[in-house]
Enzyme design. Sequence first.
Site, mmCIF file in Angstrom:
data_model
loop_
_atom_site.group_PDB
_atom_site.id
_atom_site.type_symbol
_atom_site.label_atom_id
_atom_site.label_comp_id
_atom_site.label_asym_id
_atom_site.label_seq_id
_atom_site.Cartn_x
_atom_site.Cartn_y
_atom_site.Cartn_z
ATOM 1 N N ASP A 298 0.862 -1.073 0.057
ATOM 2 C CA ASP A 298 -0.007 -0.078 -0.014
ATOM 3 C C ASP A 298 0.852 1.233 -0.075
ATOM 4 O OD1 ASP A 298 -2.473 -0.897 -0.019
ATOM 5 O OD2 ASP A 298 -2.799 -0.961 1.891
ATOM 6 N N LYS B 101 -3.491 3.113 -2.288
ATOM 7 C CA LYS B 101 -4.803 3.727 -2.354
ATOM 8 C C LYS B 101 -4.379 5.027 -1.587
ATOM 9 C CE LYS B 101 -8.238 0.271 -1.902
ATOM 10 N NZ LYS B 101 -8.235 0.056 -3.054
ATOM 11 N N MET C 109 -8.145 9.680 8.974
ATOM 12 C CA MET C 109 -8.571 10.115 7.737
ATOM 13 C C MET C 109 -9.355 11.607 7.962
ATOM 14 S SD MET C 109 -9.583 6.805 5.734
ATOM 15 C CE MET C 109 -9.651 5.673 7.324
HETATM 16 N N1 SAH Z 1 -4.418 0.757 8.731
HETATM 17 C C1 SAH Z 1 -3.863 1.905 8.748
HETATM 18 C C2 SAH Z 1 -4.934 2.962 8.805
HETATM 19 C C3 SAH Z 1 -5.195 3.298 7.332
HETATM 20 S S1 SAH Z 1 -6.519 4.564 7.043
HETATM 21 C C4 SAH Z 1 -3.502 2.098 10.389
HETATM 22 O O1 SAH Z 1 -3.758 1.036 11.316
HETATM 23 O O2 SAH Z 1 -2.728 2.831 10.939
HETATM 24 C C5 SAH Z 1 -5.293 5.890 6.535
HETATM 25 C C6 SAH Z 1 -5.414 6.966 7.738
HETATM 26 O O3 SAH Z 1 -4.404 6.424 8.922
HETATM 27 C C7 SAH Z 1 -4.467 8.097 7.271
HETATM 28 O O4 SAH Z 1 -5.414 9.119 6.736
HETATM 29 C C8 SAH Z 1 -4.164 8.711 8.878
HETATM 30 O O5 SAH Z 1 -5.112 9.083 9.439
HETATM 31 C C9 SAH Z 1 -3.441 7.439 9.434
HETATM 32 N N2 SAH Z 1 -2.109 7.323 9.156
HETATM 33 C C10 SAH Z 1 -1.551 6.180 8.411
HETATM 34 N N3 SAH Z 1 -0.279 6.271 8.676
HETATM 35 C C11 SAH Z 1 0.008 7.443 9.347
HETATM 36 C C12 SAH Z 1 1.238 8.054 9.931
HETATM 37 N N4 SAH Z 1 2.330 7.469 9.630
HETATM 38 N N5 SAH Z 1 0.951 9.207 10.668
HETATM 39 C C13 SAH Z 1 -0.050 9.692 10.784
HETATM 40 N N6 SAH Z 1 -1.156 9.074 10.302
HETATM 41 C C14 SAH Z 1 -1.145 8.088 9.625
#
Ligand code: SAH
Length: 258
Positions: free
Chosen positions: A35, A56, A168
Site C-alpha cells: 500500500d 490507495k 482520515m
Molecule cells: N491501517 C492503518 C490506517 C489506514 S487509514 C493503521 O492502522 O494505521 C489511513 C489513515 O491512517 C490516514 O488518513 C491517517 O489518518 C492514518 N495514518 C496512517 N499512517 C500514518 C502516519 N504515519 N502518521 C499519521 N497518520 C497516519
Amino acid sequence: MNAKVWLVGAGPGDPELLTLKAVRALRSAEVVMIDSLVNPAVLEHCPSAKVIAVGKRGGCRSTPQAFIHRLMLRYARQGKCVVRLKGGDPCIFGRGSEEAEWLRDRGVDVELVNGITAGLAGATQCDIPLTLRGVARGVTLVTAHTEDDSTLNWQALAQSGTTLVVYMGVAKLDEVRRELLAGGMAGDTPVAMIENASLPQQRVCFSDVSGMQAAALAFDLKAPAVMVIGEVVAQGSQRLGREGVEAVVGLGTQWLSA
Ligand code: SAH
C-alpha cells in the site's frame, strides 16, 4: 498445500516498529503487494520478492479493490508465498478482514499479522498515554471519512469521556470541530495533530478543539495525520514543552494558540 496469503501490518512508518512475525513473513515472501502508506524501507526484508504497488490514497487515482483481490488470488494459486502489506494494522481502517473473507471464500488460507496502528504510534511519539488512570478510561478510534456519507454519533463520542483518535480527518477538521462542540465537548479540550507519525518527517501541532482547524491551517497540516483529542493530550504537550523539541528525535513541534 493450500494457497496462502499473509495480510501483514507494516506499522506506521518507522521500520523498527515492524513485528518479528511481519519480518518472518516478508523473508519468505515471493510476491509483496504494498500500500502507499507503507514505508518502502521495510522491503529490505524481502530483497528478492516481486514488489507490486497497489496503493490507495484519499482523493487520488487508486488501484480498484477488485483488481487487488484478483491479483492476490492469482499469485496464491500459482503457489507463490504472497504478502499483502498494509500501513499500520491491517484491520484498523485497512480492509484486512474484507480481503481475508474474499480470499477464504475462494479456498485460500489467510494469516493476519498485526501492525502498530498509526494512532497508537502517533500518541506514543508525543508521550501521550491514550488511557490514563483518573483521566481517560478508554480510547475510541474513529474515521472521519466514509464512503456512504453515514454520520457518527458525535454527541456520544463527545460525552464518552474516552480519548478520541481520528483517522482520515485532515480534510474534515471543520466538521469534527463543529460536531464535537455541538455534542458538548469543552472547546479547550486539548488536541494533538500528528503528521507522518514515527517517520523522520513527523510533525506535531498542538491546539484545542475550538482552535484545531485554524491551527491546522496555519501549520499546513497534511495527510497522513491522526488527531488525538482528550485531556490526556496535556500530558504529552506538557512534557514536550518542558524538555524542548530538540530532545525528541525527528519531531518538529509547533505551538499555536487557539
Ligand atoms: N491501517 C492503518 C490506517 C489506514 S487509514 C493503521 O492502522 O494505521 C489511513 C489513515 O491512517 C490516514 O488518513 C491517517 O489518518 C492514518 N495514518 C496512517 N499512517 C500514518 C502516519 N504515519 N502518521 C499519521 N497518520 C497516519
